[in-house]
Motif scaffolding. Sequence first.
Motif, PDB file in Angstrom:
ATOM      1  N   ASP A 146       1.082  -1.323  -0.005  1.00  0.00           N
ATOM      2  CA  ASP A 146      -0.092  -0.083  -0.023  1.00  0.00           C
ATOM      3  C   ASP A 146       0.701   1.352   0.529  1.00  0.00           C
ATOM      4  N   PHE A 147       1.711   0.866   1.208  1.00  0.00           N
ATOM      5  CA  PHE A 147       2.466   2.148   0.634  1.00  0.00           C
ATOM      6  C   PHE A 147       3.511   2.365  -0.244  1.00  0.00           C
ATOM      7  N   LYS A 148       3.706   1.355  -1.230  1.00  0.00           N
ATOM      8  CA  LYS A 148       4.974   1.564  -2.565  1.00  0.00           C
ATOM      9  C   LYS A 148       3.505   2.595  -3.224  1.00  0.00           C
ATOM     10  N   SER A 149       2.148   2.213  -3.008  1.00  0.00           N
ATOM     11  CA  SER A 149       1.268   2.457  -4.377  1.00  0.00           C
ATOM     12  C   SER A 149       1.265   3.966  -3.627  1.00  0.00           C
ATOM     13  N   ARG A 150       1.310   4.648  -2.858  1.00  0.00           N
ATOM     14  CA  ARG A 150       1.042   5.788  -2.184  1.00  0.00           C
ATOM     15  C   ARG A 150       2.710   6.340  -2.976  1.00  0.00           C
ATOM     16  N   TRP A 151       3.525   5.743  -2.902  1.00  0.00           N
ATOM     17  CA  TRP A 151       4.559   6.765  -2.653  1.00  0.00           C
ATOM     18  C   TRP A 151       5.822   5.889  -3.285  1.00  0.00           C
ATOM     19  N   PRO A 152       5.491   5.417  -5.507  1.00  0.00           N
ATOM     20  CA  PRO A 152       6.801   5.093  -5.931  1.00  0.00           C
ATOM     21  C   PRO A 152       7.897   5.533  -6.342  1.00  0.00           C
ATOM     22  N   ALA A 153       8.067   7.000  -5.833  1.00  0.00           N
ATOM     23  CA  ALA A 153       9.318   7.641  -5.951  1.00  0.00           C
ATOM     24  C   ALA A 153       9.746   7.598  -5.005  1.00  0.00           C
ATOM     25  N   LEU A 154       9.278   6.787  -4.401  1.00  0.00           N
ATOM     26  CA  LEU A 154      10.646   6.559  -2.912  1.00  0.00           C
ATOM     27  C   LEU A 154      11.646   5.082  -2.542  1.00  0.00           C
ATOM     28  N   PHE A 155      10.631   4.993  -3.495  1.00  0.00           N
ATOM     29  CA  PHE A 155      11.547   3.683  -4.499  1.00  0.00           C
ATOM     30  C   PHE A 155      12.166   2.996  -5.410  1.00  0.00           C
ATOM     31  N   SER A 156      13.634   3.986  -4.859  1.00  0.00           N
ATOM     32  CA  SER A 156      14.231   4.192  -6.283  1.00  0.00           C
ATOM     33  C   SER A 156      16.070   4.278  -4.837  1.00  0.00           C
ATOM     34  N   PRO A 157      16.872   3.919  -6.096  1.00  0.00           N
ATOM     35  CA  PRO A 157      18.012   3.906  -4.725  1.00  0.00           C
ATOM     36  C   PRO A 157      18.565   4.913  -4.635  1.00  0.00           C
ATOM     37  N   ARG A 158      18.330   6.237  -5.306  1.00  0.00           N
ATOM     38  CA  ARG A 158      18.578   8.241  -5.308  1.00  0.00           C
ATOM     39  C   ARG A 158      17.517   8.034  -4.531  1.00  0.00           C
ATOM     40  N   GLU A 159      16.690   7.821  -4.139  1.00  0.00           N
ATOM     41  CA  GLU A 159      15.431   8.757  -3.068  1.00  0.00           C
ATOM     42  C   GLU A 159      15.539   7.802  -2.021  1.00  0.00           C
ATOM     43  N   ILE A 160      16.544   6.022  -1.612  1.00  0.00           N
ATOM     44  CA  ILE A 160      15.944   5.807  -0.072  1.00  0.00           C
ATOM     45  C   ILE A 160      17.459   6.608   0.357  1.00  0.00           C
ATOM     46  N   ASN A 161      18.025   6.578  -0.991  1.00  0.00           N
ATOM     47  CA  ASN A 161      19.997   7.055   0.009  1.00  0.00           C
ATOM     48  C   ASN A 161      19.329   8.718   0.150  1.00  0.00           C
ATOM     49  N   ALA A 162      18.295   9.423   0.136  1.00  0.00           N
ATOM     50  CA  ALA A 162      18.322  10.641   0.541  1.00  0.00           C
ATOM     51  C   ALA A 162      17.124  11.018   1.535  1.00  0.00           C
ATOM     52  N   GLU A 163      16.448   9.980   1.851  1.00  0.00           N
ATOM     53  CA  GLU A 163      15.452   9.945   2.374  1.00  0.00           C
ATOM     54  C   GLU A 163      16.669   9.307   3.849  1.00  0.00           C
ATOM     55  N   PHE A 164      17.634   7.938   3.852  1.00  0.00           N
ATOM     56  CA  PHE A 164      18.396   8.202   4.825  1.00  0.00           C
ATOM     57  C   PHE A 164      18.940   9.078   5.242  1.00  0.00           C
ATOM     58  N   GLN A 165      19.087   9.395   4.435  1.00  0.00           N
ATOM     59  CA  GLN A 165      19.504  10.543   5.181  1.00  0.00           C
ATOM     60  C   GLN A 165      19.070  12.056   5.169  1.00  0.00           C
ATOM     61  N   ARG A 166      18.167  12.054   5.402  1.00  0.00           N
ATOM     62  CA  ARG A 166      17.257  13.192   5.904  1.00  0.00           C
ATOM     63  C   ARG A 166      17.161  12.365   7.249  1.00  0.00           C
ATOM     64  N   ILE A 167      16.756  11.256   7.473  1.00  0.00           N
ATOM     65  CA  ILE A 167      16.654  10.510   8.736  1.00  0.00           C
ATOM     66  C   ILE A 167      18.074  10.284   9.768  1.00  0.00           C
ATOM     67  N   THR A 168      18.660  10.514   9.494  1.00  0.00           N
ATOM     68  CA  THR A 168      20.086  10.158   9.792  1.00  0.00           C
ATOM     69  C   THR A 168      21.204  11.221  10.244  1.00  0.00           C
ATOM     70  N   THR A 169      20.597  11.880   8.565  1.00  0.00           N
ATOM     71  CA  THR A 169      22.003  13.012   8.323  1.00  0.00           C
ATOM     72  C   THR A 169      23.229  12.442   7.913  1.00  0.00           C
ATOM     73  N   VAL A 170      23.048  10.983   7.666  1.00  0.00           N
ATOM     74  CA  VAL A 170      24.202  10.602   7.661  1.00  0.00           C
ATOM     75  C   VAL A 170      24.147   9.640   5.794  1.00  0.00           C
ATOM     76  N   PRO A 171      25.073   9.959   4.782  1.00  0.00           N
ATOM     77  CA  PRO A 171      24.994   9.330   3.770  1.00  0.00           C
ATOM     78  C   PRO A 171      25.236   8.125   3.529  1.00  0.00           C
ATOM     79  N   LEU A 172      24.427   6.961   2.829  1.00  0.00           N
ATOM     80  CA  LEU A 172      24.295   5.908   3.412  1.00  0.00           C
ATOM     81  C   LEU A 172      24.831   4.755   2.575  1.00  0.00           C
ATOM     82  N   THR A 173      24.824   5.171   1.444  1.00  0.00           N
ATOM     83  CA  THR A 173      25.763   4.292   0.431  1.00  0.00           C
ATOM     84  C   THR A 173      27.251   4.570  -0.339  1.00  0.00           C
ATOM     85  N   SER A 174      28.312   6.109  -0.060  1.00  0.00           N
ATOM     86  CA  SER A 174      29.561   6.421   0.460  1.00  0.00           C
ATOM     87  C   SER A 174      29.684   5.832   1.929  1.00  0.00           C
TER      88      SER A 174
END
Length: 347
Positions: A146-174
């Motif tokens: 259900d969440f993916k149907s409401r927020w499909p843009a979130l489920f991409s590598p770029r946006e997952i990295n951006a969301e993780f940094q918003r939550i923790t302030t730490v870059p994820l993949t790098s």
Amino acid sequence: MKYKAYPSDSNLSDVCQALVVKHPCLKEKGSETGFSAWKISLKYKMSNYRGKLKNLGCSELVINSLKRRGNSNVHPNQVKKPRRAEVNFCPDYPAGETRESQEEERLVLLSEFKKKNNDETIKAKMAQTFPHRRQEILQDMPFVADFKSRWPALFSPREINAEFQRITTVPLTSTFMAQLDNNTTKLTKVFRNKGGTSGCKITEIMAAIDENDTVAMRRVCTLKGLAVYLNEDPNSLIKEYQDVDFHEAESEMEKTLIGIYVIKPEGERDLDPAEDIGIIIEGVAVLRDLPDVATAVVLLFGLIYTLNMSYPSNLRYTFEFFQKVLMGLDAKKLSNKVQVLRNKLLE
């Protein structure tokens, strides 16, 4: 300084100790620690501060005010608070924004997502709707489908990295990849000293590097060896299937709560590239066509933060190592098993 709604006793002790060390005149006479009264005073001040913020509508505190008797929708012991060093756990709506206005922005984002070459607009909309998305996750706890149907843009590598940094302030993949690469040599030495059945399994896993010594192969072998070293099964995290058994694989994927799938061509060697690598959560393939298994592991770790999920119980030490040793999040409190491994890496 970012406000933390739930300071722990250890955090208060660290603050008080730092104060009395820097300013010896503040040290209490007759106190064993030198700051007992300071600690009690700060706890009361923080309690009063939380009460004021709650009355002002601070989301991180109001979300727990719903926990009251007579409300059948809320478990009496369910307290929603940061557990893994989330800095922006439950952000407030920006000034002038409400739930309704952010919902309108979400609908605009949905239409923008359907357009091609629209990455910058999507990036801006995702950043703008972060509070709405975060509160939806924490309050409604929706199913992933259900969440993916409401927020499909979130489920991409770029946006997952951006969301993780918003939550923790730490870059994820790098950060993850850099720390993994920096510790690979030390981990390999520790793995060699492991005996018994686990040592044999690790030796078998690491043997793949001799046949195909690439960065991607070193990373995935190190991650698998890490899980075995911590007495956990890497096959419960990374599941491999043959493309000829795709229908059977699909039925197994639908039963998978959380994991990574790898589709390999029939008759090919284990070292040959996979046809598809993706992530499954609650039986839903949320990401596909990832470049390698290590990247999939990193993005799965980021999704656990993004969706406020618990670590898989059968892989909790492996994910604790990812969080506290590789990412350095809440690194002061480690389980005995992870602490022993960390000490060996520091030798």
